[in-house]
Write a protein that holds these residues in place. Structure first.
Motif: not given
Length: 332
Positions: A118-122, A132-135
């Protein structure tokens, strides 16, 4: 006193690990920290990850998530002639970091991969739409996200056989971390557990560290790399670092699937069945000498502060725990 603590050599990773530790365990915190690093820097996800875990029923474990040599399921390339320029594609290996994160979280963590990511996606939404799409795909589907659909196609388009590399779909499907149990009685007299495979003589200038200790006594420590150079993968917003050995004409090639060397300046200390110290040394110009000096100083110095002053180079990360408390001694 606090019963949990997390630190890292990068400030944004340290903060993410601390936040994750407030609602999860030490492994959750380390995984979250590494994914935040991968969101911020394009070279992390396709690079190596090496992990030490101890305590709280986990025993002592070393997890090998180094980049693997590519070429499974494909005939040997003709190879590069002596004196010829080695193409960057030929140095791209097989990333084991995604599979390693998914494995340790599933076996030792307490949250889902989507929650840990979650924090990485933000963060990544403001960095790269492609990354972002990959993660997001990885957070939803785990490491298998790299083996099918457009992600595998993008990786092969820049590092597959047609592009001058050796990466295959078989490589991406087969890659798994190696989880190695370690016995406390086999450790050196100081009770130090270091990475049990060879890591000496390697460059640690781009190596970073994240560590966490939770209230149950579980301690996790990992090192990853943030290389500034590598082969761009524009469709994924990534940078593929040069870890594979190129195939040279007339020479025996490295066997596909073999782990590629990477620095691992991390160690856990265990005493009387409890892990009481996690330490790492990031961005050290002479990583082996600096880590050796730090470990010697910790055993001989009156305090950890004095020991840290003896480190000739690098950025220490140190987390200490007792049966009642945990403390960050050194962190970004």
């Amino acid at each position: 006193m606090a019963r949990r603590a997390a630190g890292a050599s990068e400030a944004h990773v340290a903060q993410a690990a601390r936040d994750a530790l407030s609602r999860g365990n030490a492994v959750d915190a380390v995984v979250t920290g590494v994914l935040v690093a991968a969101a911020e820097a394009p070279g992390v996800l396709l690079g190596p990850l090496q992990v030490l875990v101890g305590g709280a029923g986990a025993g002592l474990l070393a997890i090998d998530g180094r980049v693997r040599q590519p070429g499974l399921g494909a005939p040997r390339p003709r190879g590069v002639l002596p004196g010829e320029r080695v193409p960057a594609q030929a140095r791209v290996g097989v990333p084991a970091l995604p599979a390693t994160l998914a494995t340790i979280l599933a076996s030792l963590g307490s949250v889902t991969l989507l929650r840990a990511a979650g924090p990485g996606l933000e963060l990544v939404r403001a960095r790269s739409a492609e990354r972002a799409a990959l993660l997001h795909a990885f957070a939803r589907r785990g490491a298998t996200a790299l083996t099918d659909g457009g992600i595998a196609v993008e990786l092969q388009s820049v590092a597959g056989r047609a592009a001058g590399g050796a990466l295959t779909v078989d490589d991406l499907v087969a890659v798994r971390p190696v989880v190695m149990p370690c016995e406390e009685r086999s450790l050196e007299p100081a009770g130090l557990l270091r990475i049990p495979w060879s890591t000496r003589g390697l460059d640690g200038a781009s190596t970073h560290v994240v560590a966490a200790a939770d209230a149950r006594g579980l301690v996790a420590l990992a090192c990853y790399e943030t290389p500034l150079e590598g082969l761009p993968v524009p469709g994924l917003g990534l940078l593929a670092p040069a870890f594979a050995a190129p195939v040279m004409r007339g020479q025996t090639r490295i066997r596909p699937g073999e782990p590629r060397p990477a620095a691992a300046p991390i160690a856990l200390r265990t005493r009387l069945g409890m892990v009481d110290l996690a330490l790492g040394l990031a961005v050290a110009t002479d990583v082996d000498a600096s880590l050796d000096a730090l470990l010697v100083a910790i055993e001989s110095a009156a305090t950890l502060t004095v020991a840290l002053d003896a480190v000739p180079s690098g950025r220490p990360v140190v987390v200490v725990r007792t049966r009642e408390a945990a403390l960050v001694v050194a962190s970004a």
